[in-house]
Write an enzyme that holds these catalytic residues in place. Sequence first.
Site, PDB file in Angstrom:
ATOM      1  N   ASN A   1       0.826  -1.209   0.000  1.00 16.58           N
ATOM      2  CA  ASN A   1       0.000   0.000   0.000  1.00 16.58           C
ATOM      3  C   ASN A   1       0.857   1.256   0.000  1.00 16.58           C
ATOM      4  O   ASN A   1       0.361   2.356   0.223  1.00 16.58           O
ATOM      5  CB  ASN A   1      -0.944   0.012   1.213  1.00 16.58           C
ATOM      6  CG  ASN A   1      -1.927   1.163   1.160  1.00 16.58           C
ATOM      7  OD1 ASN A   1      -2.349   1.580   0.096  1.00 16.58           O
ATOM      8  ND2 ASN A   1      -2.277   1.702   2.316  1.00 16.58           N
TER       9      ASN A   1
ATOM     10  N   ASP B   1     -15.977   0.796  -2.141  1.00 16.34           N
ATOM     11  CA  ASP B   1     -14.670   1.170  -2.707  1.00 16.34           C
ATOM     12  C   ASP B   1     -13.695   0.003  -2.685  1.00 16.34           C
ATOM     13  O   ASP B   1     -13.538  -0.663  -1.655  1.00 16.34           O
ATOM     14  CB  ASP B   1     -14.068   2.331  -1.910  1.00 16.34           C
ATOM     15  CG  ASP B   1     -14.776   3.646  -2.174  1.00 16.34           C
ATOM     16  OD1 ASP B   1     -15.455   3.751  -3.207  1.00 16.34           O
ATOM     17  OD2 ASP B   1     -14.639   4.569  -1.343  1.00 16.34           O
TER      18      ASP B   1
ATOM     19  N   HIS C   1      -4.796  14.975  -5.208  1.00 14.58           N
ATOM     20  CA  HIS C   1      -3.623  14.942  -4.339  1.00 14.58           C
ATOM     21  C   HIS C   1      -2.744  16.178  -4.513  1.00 14.58           C
ATOM     22  O   HIS C   1      -1.705  16.299  -3.873  1.00 14.58           O
ATOM     23  CB  HIS C   1      -2.803  13.677  -4.597  1.00 14.58           C
ATOM     24  CG  HIS C   1      -3.486  12.441  -4.104  1.00 14.58           C
ATOM     25  ND1 HIS C   1      -4.243  11.643  -4.915  1.00 14.58           N
ATOM     26  CD2 HIS C   1      -3.558  11.884  -2.868  1.00 14.58           C
ATOM     27  CE1 HIS C   1      -4.737  10.640  -4.211  1.00 14.58           C
ATOM     28  NE2 HIS C   1      -4.342  10.772  -2.973  1.00 14.58           N
TER      29      HIS C   1
END
Length: 754
Positions: free
Chosen positions: A117, A598, A693
């Site tokens: 991740n 999600d 972002h």
Amino acid sequence: MTTFHLSGFPRVGAKRELKFAQERYWRKELAEQDLLDIAKALREKNWKHQAAANADYVAVADFTFYDHILDLQVATGAIPTRFGFDSATLTLEQFFQLARGNAQQHAIEMTKWFDTNYHYLVPEFHKNTEFKANPAHYVQQLQEAQALGLKAKPTIVGPITFLWLGKEKGKEAFNRLELLEKLVPVYAEILTALVQAGAEWIQIDEPALTVDLPAEWVAVFKPTYEKLAKVQANLLLATYFGSVAEHADLLKSLPVDGLHIDLVRAPQQLTAFEDYQKILSVGIIDGRNIWRANLNRILDVVEPLKAKLGEKLWIAPSCSLLHTPFDLAVETQLDKDLYSWLAFSLQKIQELNVVKQALNHGRDSVQADLTASQAAADARAASNVIHRPEVAARLASLPANADQRQSPFAERIKLQQEWLKLPLLPTTNIGSFPQTTEIRHARASFKKGAISAAEYEAAMKKEIAYVVEQQEKLDLDVLVHGEAERNDMVEYFGELLDGFAFTKFGWVQSYGSRCVKPPVIFGDVVRPNPMTVAWSTYAQSLTEKPMKGMLTGPVTILQWSFVRNDIERATVCKQIALALNDEVLDLEKAGIKIIQIDEPAIREGLPLKRADWQNYLAWATEAFRLSSFGAEDSTQIHTHMCYSEFNDILPAIAGMDADVITIETSRSDMELLTAFGDFKYPNEIGPGVYDIHSPRVPAASEIEHLLRKALDVIPAERLWVNPDCGLKTRAWPETHAALEVMVNVTKKLRAELN
């Protein structure tokens, strides 16, 4: 004697000192020199911890202000030319602009680091890319460690993996592997600079060898390392995250001085390397999970190796400890049994110290440590809080085709359109809205007991009402409640599910200053009570427009947690799916008829070896479908995916059978959407039209450009409009401005289409 070394250590600090310093610097509340001083102090603390655990080589060159692959782009002069920066004179402010974007340029694309991740910044290669060595930041870290009297081993990602991780850019087609010939001499310069600064050993990471590299990529390893071997350095070639047994003959033939292999993820590969004639480093402590090791079992493996290899045996974590939290000792609130089963970074290096002492002086020299390790392993195996018979029974009794919707998409969508009555190019947000200071303060106050549950609920409802009001003013078509009550998209659900535990300080870096605190899945998973229904129904009561219910999917909860390692991951994932299914059905009963589940992590969970893909994709997509088991055809199921490459698993994504999928595409200029178009993805799709972002507000021309590209690929009647991802990390002024641009451009194109 046995050598103990490390590849990397958590960067952000025990209390996320680097994160907070970076963000203060970005807000212009902290001077650059102060940020540099904080970073230097953190590096020194990390090295002293490693030295105190009796490490023979501390890890240097692993520290970065944002991402180690971005550091490598700077070190090789391969930063994107579109920014107009010179890598040799790059300022810290420019470095952050590469990562976060500026008024003129969008940030470098991010994607997942192999199957973790962690997000890295994707190198952009052009046919005429030129490289130049800029090793100053690596040399500086080495010299800082040496100044403390420590032996240090720089670690950098190797040239072949570096190219593999990048993308070809520009109008002229080429193979980025063609750049290797120009890149290798620059690597040689970097290695030479490190040797001249006093490096005895340099670790070069080539984890790309654990994936299914094309033959032409494998073929360049030998000539590449023959050239690098001319540098007067001891090179340790490191692989991790999987087996490289199929490359054993190649690796044994390379002119390097040592090899590191991962015996946690791929213990079976040891037999292929037991006859290695040089330094063999074995990764024996898990660098990616937090379960305490059974040291007796590890010694059963490495003691015969020690007898065979002698001082040529090195021991290490399986990979960098970047992926594990800093220190378990501060987790004083954990259940004492669970606490005894865990090990964070500081505990993992102590485990390696125990193994080192046992190998050097015998097990008797560390018998107390070995006894404690064995007692913890035995207690965990015998614990009665881990297994719940009713969970296994529910999984076993599922009806045939439980994971299938009642009708095919073509029939479902007609029923959904009848009640939704949405315009062409419906607009929505992915889920979260800004987590303001007021939200964080209310949550912290509630956790401390400073405000009551009723006061906290009132504060969250106030935030939800504001979010709904703002979306209506913006004239979005499908609304969300904003997720004010959620600290994290995984942690929130884990706190409401049985079988999960939580740390207070178990932070790990996801990207840049973004840290996550993964839940610990220690036992069977059950949903005791509804988790989101009250918030979603309150939000729906405030508007006539449809409100999306927001859930995190089972694969993502699995991937973004520290998962128990005593049963199959597939079983854990299906347990989570059935818990979420209870929530989906309760949302549906409460009138929430659009539910987003999600799954941004479904691609990152893909095994590195293609031979293992089919099995993973089968259970992962089944788990997603089980989440909506029993939902009515008129209930519209959405999913969201981001910051991963999906081209090679599009059949599986289609097999998830979500009515609407939203994906991140803005940083790649809709590149990913083209693959969905070529594949003829059958359901509805919402490609992200601006990068959340980055703090910049996109120009209308940028969003229009992306939407027109999308319309060239996806029919207008199946196209949704949305940002790349949730807006949790953004501030309200930029959020409102960006969404206003998005809606206005959509209305312009909608008018054209009508």
